[in-house]
Design an enzyme around this catalytic site. Sequence first.
Site, short mmCIF file in Angstrom:
data_model
loop_
_atom_site.label_atom_id
_atom_site.label_comp_id
_atom_site.label_asym_id
_atom_site.label_seq_id
_atom_site.Cartn_x
_atom_site.Cartn_y
_atom_site.Cartn_z
N SER A 31 0.88 -1.16 0.07
CA SER A 31 -0.02 0.00 0.24
C SER A 31 0.82 1.32 0.02
O SER A 31 1.81 1.36 0.52
CB SER A 31 -0.86 -0.03 1.20
OG SER A 31 -1.46 1.27 1.38
N LYS A 54 1.92 -3.98 6.37
CA LYS A 54 2.46 -4.08 4.96
C LYS A 54 4.03 -4.08 4.86
O LYS A 54 4.60 -4.74 4.00
CB LYS A 54 1.97 -2.96 4.07
CG LYS A 54 0.51 -3.06 3.78
CD LYS A 54 -0.06 -4.24 3.22
CE LYS A 54 -1.60 -4.68 3.27
NZ LYS A 54 -1.85 -5.82 2.63
N TYR A 85 -1.75 -0.78 10.52
CA TYR A 85 -1.93 -1.52 9.24
C TYR A 85 -0.84 -1.34 8.29
O TYR A 85 -0.35 -2.28 7.65
CB TYR A 85 -3.28 -1.02 8.64
CG TYR A 85 -3.52 -1.14 7.08
CD1 TYR A 85 -3.71 -2.55 6.83
CD2 TYR A 85 -3.24 -0.23 6.11
CE1 TYR A 85 -4.09 -2.76 5.19
CE2 TYR A 85 -3.30 -0.36 4.71
CZ TYR A 85 -3.64 -1.63 4.40
OH TYR A 85 -3.63 -1.75 3.05
#
Length: 340
Positions: free
Chosen positions: A124, A152, A148
Site C-alpha cells: 500500500s 504491509k 495496518y
Amino acid sequence: MKTLVTGGAGYIGSHAAIELVAAGHDVVVLDNLSNGTRAAVEAIGRLAGRDVPFVEGDIRDSACLDRTFADHCFDAVLHFAALKAVGESVAEPLRYYQNNVAGTACLLERMAAHGVKTMVFSSSAAVYGDPATTPINENCPPDPKSPYARTKLIVESLLRDTHAADADWRISILRYFNAVGAHPSGEIGEDPAGVPQNLLPFVAQVAAGRRERLNVFGNDYPTPDGTGIRDYLHVVDLARGHVNALDYLATRTGVAVHNLGTGRGHTVFEVVRAFEAASAREVPYRIAPRRPGDVVVSCADPARAGDELGWTAEYDLRRICEDLWQWQSTHPHGFRGIKA
Ligand code: NAD
Ligand code: UD1
C-alpha cells in the site's frame, strides 16, 4: 498458468481474478469470507465466462493450504488476503499483525513446501506515510503511520528475507494508491461493511440517498480548494497491473517494488463534482474537522511501473465515477443486501 488468488472474494482480488482469466490464467480463489462474499466469487465466474473454483479457507490454516496446494498445481500466488481498516488496526493491532503478518508467513512457508515460489503482494501507499516530496516514487523512505501500514512494510521485509535465503523466489510488491470504482459491468464492486471510511464509497452512498451528506474532512489544507489530494486509481486498471506483474516475473527472479497509481491527484471537491456529474444526483456535504492522520497530498510517481511492467492507468476520474455509480445504483446495499 494456474494462479491462486488469496482474498479473491474481496474487492480488488475479485477484479484481478476476472482480468487473470481474461489473460488466459486458470484461477482458484481462497478466502475466509471475513470481508469477502460468496456472491463476489459467483460474479467472477459469470463475468469470466467460466467457473472459478473457490476454497473457503484461511491463510493461517496450514492444513487447508496444504490441501489446496496438493489439489492444484499452482505456478503463482496473488496475495490480497488481509485486514485493511486503518482505524481498526489502531484499536486491534494484534489482530492485524496476526492476520496480515503471521498469515503471510504461513502462506509463504506452505508455498515453499509445495515448490511454488512466485508471489505478487498487495502492499500500500500507506507504507510511505507523509513523505516530504510529491509525487512519491519507490525510493521515498517508508514511514508507516498505523499498525495496518506497518503490517504491509513488515511483510515487504519478510518477502525480501525469503528471497535472500532462496534466490529462486520471484516476488512483486505492488504499492497501490487509492483503489476506487467498480467493474464496468456493474456486477462487482466494493462492498464496505457498515459505514464506509473511504471517500468514494461514502460519496456513492450519499448520491444514492443512503446517507444524508458527506463530511469533508478539512477545507483549509494548502491545496487549490483547501481539501486533500489523492491519486484515485480505477480498480480495473489496478487489476490489470497484476497481470503485468506476473508477466514481468515470468522472466526474472528477485524482489521488485512498483507503485500503482495514475500520477494525477484530485481534491475532495473535484471528486464530489465528478460524482454529481456521473450520477446526475446532488451530493450534499458539510465541512468537518480534519481527520487525524490524514496527509495533505498523496500522489504516485508511476514511472517505474510504466517502464518495467509496461503498465499505465487508462481510466480517469469521470470513468471511475460512472462505473462506481453503475454498481452503486444497481446494488444499493452491495452484495450483502443489508442496510448498514
Ligand atoms: P477486501 O477486504 O475487500 O479483500 C480482502 C479479502 O481478504 C477479503 O475478501 C477477506 O475476506 C480476505 N481475507 C482477509 N484475511 C484473510 C485470511 N486470514 N485468510 C483468507 N482470506 C482473508 O480488501 P481490498 O480492498 O480488496 O484489498 C485487497 C488487498 O489490497 C489488501 O491486502 C489490502 O491491504 C490491499 N490494499 C488495498 C487498498 C485499497 O484501496 N482498497 C489500497 C492499498 C492496499
Ligand atoms: C485511506 C487509508 C490508507 C489507504 C488508502 C487507500 C485511512 C486513514 N487511510 O487513505 O491507509 O492506503 O485509503 O485505500 O483510512 N475524506 C472526506 N470525507 C470522508 C472520507 C474521506 O473528506 O468521509 C477525504 C480524506 O480526508 C482524504 C480523501 O477524502 O483527503 C481520501 O480519503 P480516503 O478515501 O479515506 O483515502 P486515504 O485518506 O488516502
